[in-house]
Design an enzyme around this catalytic site. Sequence first.
Site, PDB file in Angstrom:
ATOM      1  N   CYS A 294     -75.394  51.535   7.435  1.00  0.00           N
ATOM      2  CA  CYS A 294     -75.623  50.121   7.731  1.00  0.00           C
ATOM      3  C   CYS A 294     -76.040  49.316   6.509  1.00  0.00           C
ATOM      4  O   CYS A 294     -76.168  48.092   6.596  1.00  0.00           O
ATOM      5  CB  CYS A 294     -76.655  49.989   8.851  1.00  0.00           C
ATOM      6  SG  CYS A 294     -75.982  50.470  10.465  1.00  0.00           S
TER       7      CYS A 294
ATOM      8  N   SER B 290     -56.002  54.566  12.773  1.00  0.00           N
ATOM      9  CA  SER B 290     -56.313  54.935  11.396  1.00  0.00           C
ATOM     10  C   SER B 290     -55.440  54.141  10.434  1.00  0.00           C
ATOM     11  O   SER B 290     -54.311  53.765  10.762  1.00  0.00           O
ATOM     12  CB  SER B 290     -56.089  56.433  11.177  1.00  0.00           C
ATOM     13  OG  SER B 290     -54.716  56.764  11.368  1.00  0.00           O
TER      14      SER B 290
END
Length: 375
Positions: A45, A168
């Site tokens: 994060c 992906s």
Amino acid sequence: MRFLYLKQNTLWHVFKCVPEGGGEGVAINMEEMEEKIVFCKGGGCTAKLGAGVLSRVLEKLPRGEQDPSLLVGYDSRDDAAVYKISDDTAIVQTLDFFPPMVDDPYTFGQIAAANALSDIYAMGGEVKAALNIVCFPEKMDLNILGEIMRGGSEKVIEAGGTLAGGHSIADSDVKYGLSVMGVVHPDRVLANNQGQPGDKLILTKKLGVGIICTANRVGEASEAAMHEAIRSMTTLNKYASEICRKYDVHACTDVTGFSFLGHLHEMLDGKLNCCIDASEVPVIEEAHRHANEFLLTAAGQRNRNHTGPFVEFRNIPFSMEEILFDPQTSGGLLAAVKAEQAEALEAELQNAGLPAKIVGTLLEKNSEAPEIVVE
């Protein structure tokens, strides 16, 4: 001792260098460092956009016609979207992905999945299905990708959900996460901004994982501290959420990239004030030492710049300030619970093996006082 400041992606590293003639310090082999960070360039994060930048972008987006079935959208700066589909069922929808913050691909997959799943729990929901989000260099060993996805899949299964596919793309760097769908009763949605004056705040995980991971990047974190950080980041908030449902929890969020104080500021939503008892905040102890050595993230400083004006620290050491601004990856739940039930909830969370603590109190709005006091 001399210090070398190096910006690497979203991290500001402070390398302690051995001075000429000897003395304390750690010699850094930069070739070995470059080899090590091919996979782990500093992520989690800490890689998120700052709250201030993000707010300015979101403010300019066209809103469209309001849908009455959308119970929670981005207007509230909440953890996930909630859409009502019947009188007793609402869909909770979220997604999260980021670059690695640890060197082991399997562990990274577990952490990234636990972090994405957390938003469902922060809203009071149950996980049902998830989709993989993958960015991966075509030249990198596909066994690494397999280990990342194995770690993520195991966490989805632990959550009681089904991994139903994914998407992906080829990229220059590794990134992984999940899009997650859960369910919650429309009357039991835990928004982040519905706390009430007098509520006690309970934090279910220790702070400091961002600082510990930063220190680990430069070989300064102890094995024990890194193990503690990984154990925290791979622990699902499922267990804390299930316990919280037994109590009168009025508001909830998970503490991630915007830091403890940043997410608390969002919870207050301009309607409340708050007092935090810093001595009660659970922290990975070694984070204090690394904060004092300035092993900090750029994201932590963005958090300070954005949220700092709303905070007054009273006799709080520098290291604790930094820990409260530290971006957390797969952090704990921060819940506002009815005061009379707070000690019972704290005890049940602790009995379940979680380092939960009552850390503060919500107060009536007072425009003449600092929004958040930390003492």
